[in-house]
Design an enzyme around this catalytic site. Sequence first.
Site, short mmCIF file in Angstrom:
data_model
loop_
_atom_site.label_atom_id
_atom_site.label_comp_id
_atom_site.label_asym_id
_atom_site.label_seq_id
_atom_site.Cartn_x
_atom_site.Cartn_y
_atom_site.Cartn_z
N HIS A 63 -6.18 -7.57 0.34
CA HIS A 63 -6.28 -6.14 -0.03
C HIS A 63 -5.67 -5.89 -1.38
O HIS A 63 -4.63 -6.43 -1.68
CB HIS A 63 -5.81 -5.27 1.01
CG HIS A 63 -6.29 -5.28 2.34
ND1 HIS A 63 -5.97 -6.16 3.17
CD2 HIS A 63 -7.42 -4.71 2.92
CE1 HIS A 63 -6.51 -6.10 4.23
NE2 HIS A 63 -7.57 -5.34 4.34
N HIS A 103 0.80 -1.38 -0.11
CA HIS A 103 -0.04 -0.13 -0.11
C HIS A 103 0.92 1.19 -0.12
O HIS A 103 0.11 2.29 0.00
CB HIS A 103 -1.01 0.05 1.23
CG HIS A 103 -1.82 -1.05 1.24
ND1 HIS A 103 -2.76 -1.34 0.26
CD2 HIS A 103 -2.20 -2.04 2.15
CE1 HIS A 103 -3.57 -2.53 0.61
NE2 HIS A 103 -3.24 -2.83 1.82
N ASP A 152 -2.65 -10.82 -1.70
CA ASP A 152 -3.05 -10.26 -0.21
C ASP A 152 -4.59 -9.92 -0.31
O ASP A 152 -5.21 -9.70 -1.58
CB ASP A 152 -2.48 -8.96 -0.24
CG ASP A 152 -2.47 -8.56 1.40
OD1 ASP A 152 -1.73 -8.72 2.19
OD2 ASP A 152 -3.58 -7.86 1.57
N ASP A 170 -4.08 -12.37 4.68
CA ASP A 170 -5.22 -12.18 5.43
C ASP A 170 -6.35 -12.36 4.81
O ASP A 170 -7.51 -12.13 5.32
CB ASP A 170 -5.28 -10.68 5.53
CG ASP A 170 -4.77 -9.63 4.34
OD1 ASP A 170 -4.44 -10.45 3.37
OD2 ASP A 170 -4.60 -8.46 4.40
#
Length: 363
Positions: free
Chosen positions: A166, A127, A164, A252
């Site tokens: 995200h 990110h 991931d 995650d």
Amino acid sequence: MGGSTAFLYHDDFLKYQFGPHHPFQPVREKMTLDTLRSLGAFDGDSDIVVPRSTDVETLMTVHFDWYIERVRELSAKGGLLDQGDTPASPGLYEGAVMAVGATVDAARGIAEGEFDHAFNPAGGLHHAYPARASGFCVFNDMAVAVRVLQREYGIGRIAVIDIDAHHGDGTQAIFYDEDVLTISLHRFGDRFFPGSGEADETGELEGAGRNINVPLPGGTDDNLFLHAFRSVAIPALQSYRPDIIIQQFGVDGHYRDPLADLGYTTRGYAEVARLTHELAHELCEGRYLVVGGGGYDLDATMRTWSIMYSIMSEAPIDRQRLMELHDWDSPLSDRNTTLKVLDTIEEVKQRSLPLLEMVIRYA
Ligand SMILES: [Zn+2]
Ligand SMILES: [Zn+2]
């Protein structure tokens, strides 16, 4: 297949933390190392590589000098690095430059032929933008490693594949107009963080067709995740034919993870590791760099990363003990979610795969 594998570890990884009640806990990296050691996954300790922290000049291939300086200052005196979930505290800067250094050293080791595969559990900070921290990510270690591979080793075709929960928004933004293949399979919708990562974000200019997003709804299970990986990620890698594969292995998406509401298990992750490892041997002489990422259930993260490492390294681990690391539950998606995912996969396949083929042919 064979080939040697390095596990990157330094105690400074533990300095990359945001406080005792924050979901991101770097101890998961040490837990993974300890578990693998107890399983006899390492050849003595020669597979464990102690990285060096990165220098500012190397960081500046991606990040602005004033931003690097700001992180260093805030880390010394405390403060927030983004709108709220990435606070700075003493040691964070040292931890952050070590996380990047480990991905860079892993990339260098692979480029120089010291080892074929490497895993840096402290990396995968996808990110982070050139001048902005976000979502627990301070510096984008993968992007810095890509710059090192391009500039110091002249490596032309690099693929970054991100699994991931995200969207890998920082990595996408950095390479959006460049000839680097970026693929991200992630949860999307219901204002799930970071909010980007739709299928129509396909890249621009030199990067046209080289960015592929597979946006998945909450509740997506192992079977659908694997179906998406096989239908989109594998053929995209096969047509791009990278010289090295970098994989962000955030876990995650595991069904026990508190942040993401996806339904993946160790079985799905193991299959993704097996497929990618195999592809690295088929396409790029085994050059395969894996980094960490999300993973907020410590036990599930330690188990999944240990299983992944045992697959990429082909370490002779006792099967019974390895079995004990696997999940026994396997959540299944409901009918609506299933139909939605199948639609998305079809859409991405029809849009992204022919586009990638075309831009490669006319490059
Ligand atoms: Zn191998
Ligand atoms: Zn994540």
